[in-house]
Design an enzyme around this catalytic site. Structure first.
Site, PDB file in Angstrom:
ATOM      1  CG  ASP A   1      -2.041   1.023   1.091  1.00  0.00           C
ATOM      2  OD1 ASP A   1      -3.204   0.614   0.988  1.00  0.00           O
ATOM      3  OD2 ASP A   1      -1.738   2.242   1.084  1.00  0.00           O
ATOM      4  CB  ILE A   2       0.809   4.204  -2.188  1.00  0.00           C
ATOM      5  CG1 ILE A   2       1.894   5.027  -2.852  1.00  0.00           C
ATOM      6  CG2 ILE A   2      -0.394   5.057  -1.851  1.00  0.00           C
ATOM      7  CD1 ILE A   2       1.497   5.569  -4.222  1.00  0.00           C
TER       8      ILE A   2
ATOM      9  CG  ASN B   1     -12.304  -0.214   3.566  1.00  0.00           C
ATOM     10  OD1 ASN B   1     -12.768  -0.472   4.675  1.00  0.00           O
ATOM     11  ND2 ASN B   1     -11.109   0.318   3.407  1.00  0.00           N
TER      12      ASN B   1
ATOM     13  CB  VAL C   1      -9.170   1.650  -5.323  1.00  0.00           C
ATOM     14  CG1 VAL C   1      -8.832   1.126  -6.717  1.00  0.00           C
ATOM     15  CG2 VAL C   1      -8.138   2.696  -4.884  1.00  0.00           C
TER      16      VAL C   1
ATOM     17  CG  HIS D   1      -8.654  -2.954  -2.518  1.00  0.00           C
ATOM     18  ND1 HIS D   1      -9.608  -2.296  -3.259  1.00  0.00           N
ATOM     19  CD2 HIS D   1      -8.479  -2.220  -1.396  1.00  0.00           C
ATOM     20  CE1 HIS D   1      -9.974  -1.193  -2.611  1.00  0.00           C
ATOM     21  NE2 HIS D   1      -9.313  -1.135  -1.463  1.00  0.00           N
TER      22      HIS D   1
ATOM     23  CG  HIS E   1      -6.603  -2.554   3.047  1.00  0.00           C
ATOM     24  ND1 HIS E   1      -5.871  -1.406   2.833  1.00  0.00           N
ATOM     25  CD2 HIS E   1      -7.802  -2.348   2.446  1.00  0.00           C
ATOM     26  CE1 HIS E   1      -6.604  -0.530   2.150  1.00  0.00           C
ATOM     27  NE2 HIS E   1      -7.779  -1.080   1.904  1.00  0.00           N
TER      28      HIS E   1
HETATM   29  P1  AMP Z   1      -9.680   1.586   0.104  1.00  0.00           P
HETATM   30  O1  AMP Z   1     -10.057   2.766   0.930  1.00  0.00           O
HETATM   31  O2  AMP Z   1      -9.956   0.280   0.782  1.00  0.00           O
HETATM   32  O3  AMP Z   1     -10.276   1.649  -1.294  1.00  0.00           O
HETATM   33  O4  AMP Z   1      -8.109   1.630  -0.024  1.00  0.00           O
HETATM   34  C1  AMP Z   1      -7.403   1.970  -1.171  1.00  0.00           C
HETATM   35  C2  AMP Z   1      -5.951   1.895  -0.821  1.00  0.00           C
HETATM   36  O5  AMP Z   1      -5.178   2.001  -2.007  1.00  0.00           O
HETATM   37  C3  AMP Z   1      -5.455   3.014   0.109  1.00  0.00           C
HETATM   38  O6  AMP Z   1      -4.968   2.433   1.313  1.00  0.00           O
HETATM   39  C4  AMP Z   1      -4.335   3.689  -0.697  1.00  0.00           C
HETATM   40  O7  AMP Z   1      -3.249   4.068   0.113  1.00  0.00           O
HETATM   41  C5  AMP Z   1      -3.965   2.617  -1.693  1.00  0.00           C
HETATM   42  N1  AMP Z   1      -3.380   3.085  -2.945  1.00  0.00           N
HETATM   43  C6  AMP Z   1      -3.823   4.058  -3.759  1.00  0.00           C
HETATM   44  N2  AMP Z   1      -3.050   4.165  -4.858  1.00  0.00           N
HETATM   45  C7  AMP Z   1      -2.082   3.230  -4.730  1.00  0.00           C
HETATM   46  C8  AMP Z   1      -0.964   2.831  -5.529  1.00  0.00           C
HETATM   47  N3  AMP Z   1      -0.694   3.422  -6.710  1.00  0.00           N
HETATM   48  N4  AMP Z   1      -0.176   1.837  -5.081  1.00  0.00           N
HETATM   49  C9  AMP Z   1      -0.445   1.243  -3.893  1.00  0.00           C
HETATM   50  N5  AMP Z   1      -1.484   1.549  -3.103  1.00  0.00           N
HETATM   51  C10 AMP Z   1      -2.286   2.535  -3.511  1.00  0.00           C
END
Ligand code: AMP
Length: 121
Positions: free
Chosen positions: A33-34, A91, A100, A104, A106
């Protein structure tokens, strides 16, 4: 909900956005995760186009579902958090603040995270 081909994780799957691949097989891809929220914070996504865990559970094939969960376990092993333990968060939808729209999970671990709910016992 229609799948958005331009979401960030679709771009990662197509190789249009770089990432560090931690694990990949025909069903899933895992990458850091970024914006990490724990010592270990990895995202795992199915290769298929599913908007959320609800969409995935309802419409993915049994092979895809099994493949995804087997990959998740393999990632925990690779990350060396199988024994110490880890938390999996998915989520789904607006109340959860899913950002996103590609399903996915976490995977969080590598440190003591405390109980998720503040209750006695
Ligand atoms: P969610 O709120 O469950 O949709 O989480 C989306 C996650 O994607 C967040 O924790 C972000 O930090 C992560 N994220 C967004 N862009 C990237 C990326 N390019 N590479 C890795 N993680 C990302």
């Amino acid at each position: 909900m229609t799948y958005d081909e331009n979401n960030i994780f679709a771009k990662i799957l197509r190789g249009e956005i770089p990432t560090q691949k931690i694990y990949e097989d025909s069903y899933a891809l895992a990458f850091p995760d970024i914006n990490p929220q724990a010592a270990v914070h990895v995202l795992i996504i199915p290769k298929g186009k599913y908007v959320s865990i609800a969409d995935f559970g309802a419409t993915a094939s049994p092979e895809e579902i099994t493949g995804f969960y087997r990959a998740l376990s393999a990632v925990a092993k690779l990350l060396n958090i199988e024994e110490s333990g880890y938390r999996v968060i998915c989520n789904s939808g607006p109340d959860s603040h899913q950002l996103v729209p590609h399903f996915h999970a976490h995977i969080l671990g590598g440190e003591k995270m405390g109980h998720l709910f503040v209750t006695a016992g």
